[in-house]
Write a protein that holds these residues in place. Structure first.
Motif, PDB file in Angstrom:
ATOM      1  N   ARG A 120       0.810  -1.224   0.000  1.00  0.00           N
ATOM      2  CA  ARG A 120       0.000   0.000   0.000  1.00  0.00           C
ATOM      3  C   ARG A 120       0.843   1.273   0.000  1.00  0.00           C
ATOM      4  N   GLY A 121       2.149   1.148   0.075  1.00  0.00           N
ATOM      5  CA  GLY A 121       3.024   2.310  -0.025  1.00  0.00           C
ATOM      6  C   GLY A 121       3.086   3.194   1.205  1.00  0.00           C
ATOM      7  N   PHE A 122       2.914   2.600   2.391  1.00  0.00           N
ATOM      8  CA  PHE A 122       3.018   3.378   3.632  1.00  0.00           C
ATOM      9  C   PHE A 122       4.454   3.377   4.143  1.00  0.00           C
ATOM     10  N   ASN A 123       4.906   4.513   4.628  1.00  0.00           N
ATOM     11  CA  ASN A 123       6.222   4.584   5.264  1.00  0.00           C
ATOM     12  C   ASN A 123       6.129   5.152   6.685  1.00  0.00           C
ATOM     13  N   LYS A 124       4.896   5.248   7.176  1.00  0.00           N
ATOM     14  CA  LYS A 124       4.656   5.703   8.550  1.00  0.00           C
ATOM     15  C   LYS A 124       3.814   4.627   9.239  1.00  0.00           C
ATOM     16  N   ILE A 125       4.393   3.984  10.255  1.00  0.00           N
ATOM     17  CA  ILE A 125       3.770   2.842  10.909  1.00  0.00           C
ATOM     18  C   ILE A 125       3.448   3.183  12.363  1.00  0.00           C
ATOM     19  N   VAL A 126       2.238   2.806  12.787  1.00  0.00           N
ATOM     20  CA  VAL A 126       1.792   3.041  14.163  1.00  0.00           C
ATOM     21  C   VAL A 126       1.339   1.708  14.759  1.00  0.00           C
ATOM     22  N   ILE A 127       1.695   1.457  16.011  1.00  0.00           N
ATOM     23  CA  ILE A 127       1.247   0.271  16.735  1.00  0.00           C
ATOM     24  C   ILE A 127       0.337   0.739  17.871  1.00  0.00           C
ATOM     25  N   ALA A 128      -0.777   0.029  18.092  1.00  0.00           N
ATOM     26  CA  ALA A 128      -1.718   0.439  19.130  1.00  0.00           C
ATOM     27  C   ALA A 128      -2.396  -0.776  19.740  1.00  0.00           C
ATOM     28  N   GLY A 129      -3.076  -0.565  20.870  1.00  0.00           N
ATOM     29  CA  GLY A 129      -3.775  -1.642  21.558  1.00  0.00           C
ATOM     30  C   GLY A 129      -2.989  -2.163  22.741  1.00  0.00           C
ATOM     31  N   GLY A 130      -3.652  -2.929  23.594  1.00  0.00           N
ATOM     32  CA  GLY A 130      -3.014  -3.432  24.804  1.00  0.00           C
ATOM     33  C   GLY A 130      -1.757  -4.224  24.558  1.00  0.00           C
ATOM     34  N   VAL A 131      -1.721  -4.998  23.462  1.00  0.00           N
ATOM     35  CA  VAL A 131      -0.551  -5.832  23.166  1.00  0.00           C
ATOM     36  C   VAL A 131       0.600  -5.001  22.601  1.00  0.00           C
ATOM     37  N   SER A 132       0.371  -3.715  22.337  1.00  0.00           N
ATOM     38  CA  SER A 132       1.471  -2.853  21.900  1.00  0.00           C
ATOM     39  C   SER A 132       2.508  -2.680  23.001  1.00  0.00           C
ATOM     40  N   ALA A 133       2.167  -3.115  24.227  1.00  0.00           N
ATOM     41  CA  ALA A 133       3.136  -3.089  25.332  1.00  0.00           C
ATOM     42  C   ALA A 133       4.061  -4.298  25.298  1.00  0.00           C
ATOM     43  N   ASN A 134       3.741  -5.297  24.476  1.00  0.00           N
ATOM     44  CA  ASN A 134       4.549  -6.516  24.411  1.00  0.00           C
ATOM     45  C   ASN A 134       5.969  -6.190  23.939  1.00  0.00           C
ATOM     46  N   SER A 135       6.962  -6.632  24.687  1.00  0.00           N
ATOM     47  CA  SER A 135       8.348  -6.260  24.409  1.00  0.00           C
ATOM     48  C   SER A 135       8.834  -6.791  23.063  1.00  0.00           C
ATOM     49  N   ARG A 136       8.422  -8.014  22.705  1.00  0.00           N
ATOM     50  CA  ARG A 136       8.877  -8.567  21.424  1.00  0.00           C
ATOM     51  C   ARG A 136       8.223  -7.839  20.251  1.00  0.00           C
ATOM     52  N   LEU A 137       6.940  -7.524  20.370  1.00  0.00           N
ATOM     53  CA  LEU A 137       6.270  -6.789  19.303  1.00  0.00           C
ATOM     54  C   LEU A 137       6.924  -5.431  19.108  1.00  0.00           C
ATOM     55  N   ARG A 138       7.285  -4.782  20.194  1.00  0.00           N
ATOM     56  CA  ARG A 138       7.922  -3.471  20.082  1.00  0.00           C
ATOM     57  C   ARG A 138       9.302  -3.579  19.433  1.00  0.00           C
ATOM     58  N   SER A 139      10.075  -4.578  19.835  1.00  0.00           N
ATOM     59  CA  SER A 139      11.426  -4.724  19.273  1.00  0.00           C
ATOM     60  C   SER A 139      11.381  -5.149  17.810  1.00  0.00           C
ATOM     61  N   GLU A 140      10.448  -6.059  17.459  1.00  0.00           N
ATOM     62  CA  GLU A 140      10.348  -6.497  16.073  1.00  0.00           C
ATOM     63  C   GLU A 140       9.806  -5.391  15.180  1.00  0.00           C
ATOM     64  N   SER A 141       8.937  -4.547  15.706  1.00  0.00           N
ATOM     65  CA  SER A 141       8.437  -3.409  14.937  1.00  0.00           C
ATOM     66  C   SER A 141       9.568  -2.424  14.657  1.00  0.00           C
TER      67      SER A 141
END
Length: 339
Positions: A259-280
């Protein structure tokens, strides 16, 4: 412009005052988490009762902490969907009465839109962007075109990622919420000790499926018990968390590239997950994309995010009347009374 936000969609009774959608003046949360731990999950009846007991004091404290009275408030924003219907009704009815008594506009806010807005009070991100929303009840990839215009690109077709983590954690014998316990335990384990399947969804290349992963970890535990084999829980937790996060990040990457996005946002309760944050962070560094993550204190349910989104809904003309109702389910791309 000061917005009073009220949130009661699950087990947190929350109120906050936010100025111009970005500046948090107060953020008060009364949680019944410890009581729900006794049952291994949220009990809707208990949650509703605790909301009814707490909401008046929480709103009063939020106003006091912001050094405000209702005369200083420009509008009352409240979560009206989705969530536990009994819990939502407590917040909606209180907000309706407060708005009527103080002659203030009443602004209905979608809970998941609020989670996206947690990034508005955490940083300087502005739409458009691509958002991965991950919580106990929702897993979506959403194109956020504007503050009130959303397009669902991908979604879970069964369990949400947070739900799968919580249920897997419970099966492992970990403390509720299971997803938080898995995240805490995972650094002590070998993430490659167990191999889990990679779900494929035929409906859409961006959609998720986590029920198979959840079943796989449950079967792994049950098979080991039947054979009297001892499982290293830390290894299992780390491997399962890796499998879930890999699914999320893989689909997010494909959607952003396509879709050609270069701006990424993570949200929701699981956005606190350490692995999700590091992999993002790893993913966005690889593609040189901008990444926005909410502050940890705004990842879970809170009213500051509701007040923030309420500001943008209000200036966009979304105002409810005395007939505002609560809804257990509601798609994020459906605007209040316009679709």
């Amino acid at each position: 412009m000061k917005i009073l936000g009220i949130e009661s969609s699950c087990d947190e009774t929350a109120a906050a005052v936010v100025e111009d959608g970005r500046k948090v003046l107060s953020n008060v949360i009364a949680s019944s988490l410890e009581e729900h731990k006794l049952y291994g999950g949220v009990v809707p009846e208990i949650a509703s009762r605790r909301h009814a007991e707490s909401i008046s004091g929480v709103v009063r404290e939020a106003l006091e902490n912001a050094d405000c009275t209702m005369k200083d408030i420009d509008a009352v924003a409240v979560t009206y969907a989705p969530g536990l219907i009994g819990a939502l009704l407590v917040g909606v009815n209180f907000a309706k009465g407060l708005a009527l008594a103080s002659d203030k506009p009443l602004v209905p806010v979608h809970h998941i839109r609020g989670h996206i807005a947690s990034n508005y009070i955490s940083g300087d991100v502005e739409p458009p962007f691509l958002c991965l929303i991950v919580s106990g009840g929702h897993s979506h990839i959403v194109a956020v075109r504007s503050y009130t215009d959303f397009e669902i690109i991908g979604r879970t077709r069964d369990d949400a990622a947070g739900e799968a983590l919580d249920k897997a954690g419970r099966t492992m014998g970990l403390e509720y919420p299971g997803g938080v316990s898995i995240d805490r335990l995972s650094p002590q384990g070998d993430e490659n000790a167990f191999k889990f399947p990679k779900p494929k969804v035929s409906s859409s290349e961006y959609d998720f499926s986590f029920s198979g992963l959840k079943t796989a970890v449950i079967n792994t535990i049950h098979n080991a018990q039947q054979k009297n084999i001892e499982i290293n829980t830390a290894d299992l937790a780390a491997s399962f968390q890796k499998a879930v996060v890999d699914c999320l990040v893989t689909n997010l990457e494909k959607a952003a590239c396509d879709r050609g996005f270069n701006k990424i946002v993570i949200a929701g309760g699981v956005s606190a997950n350490s692995r999700l944050r590091s992999e993002s962070k790893r993913l966005c560094a690889k593609h040189k994309w901008q990444l926005f993550l909410p502050e940890l204190k705004y990842c879970g349910d809170n009213a500051a995010m509701i007040a923030s989104q309420g500001y943008y809904e209000f200036i966009g003309g979304t105002i409810a009347g005395e007939d505002l109702n609560a809804y257990a389910t509601m798609p994020i791309d459906k605007n209040y009374k316009t679709d």
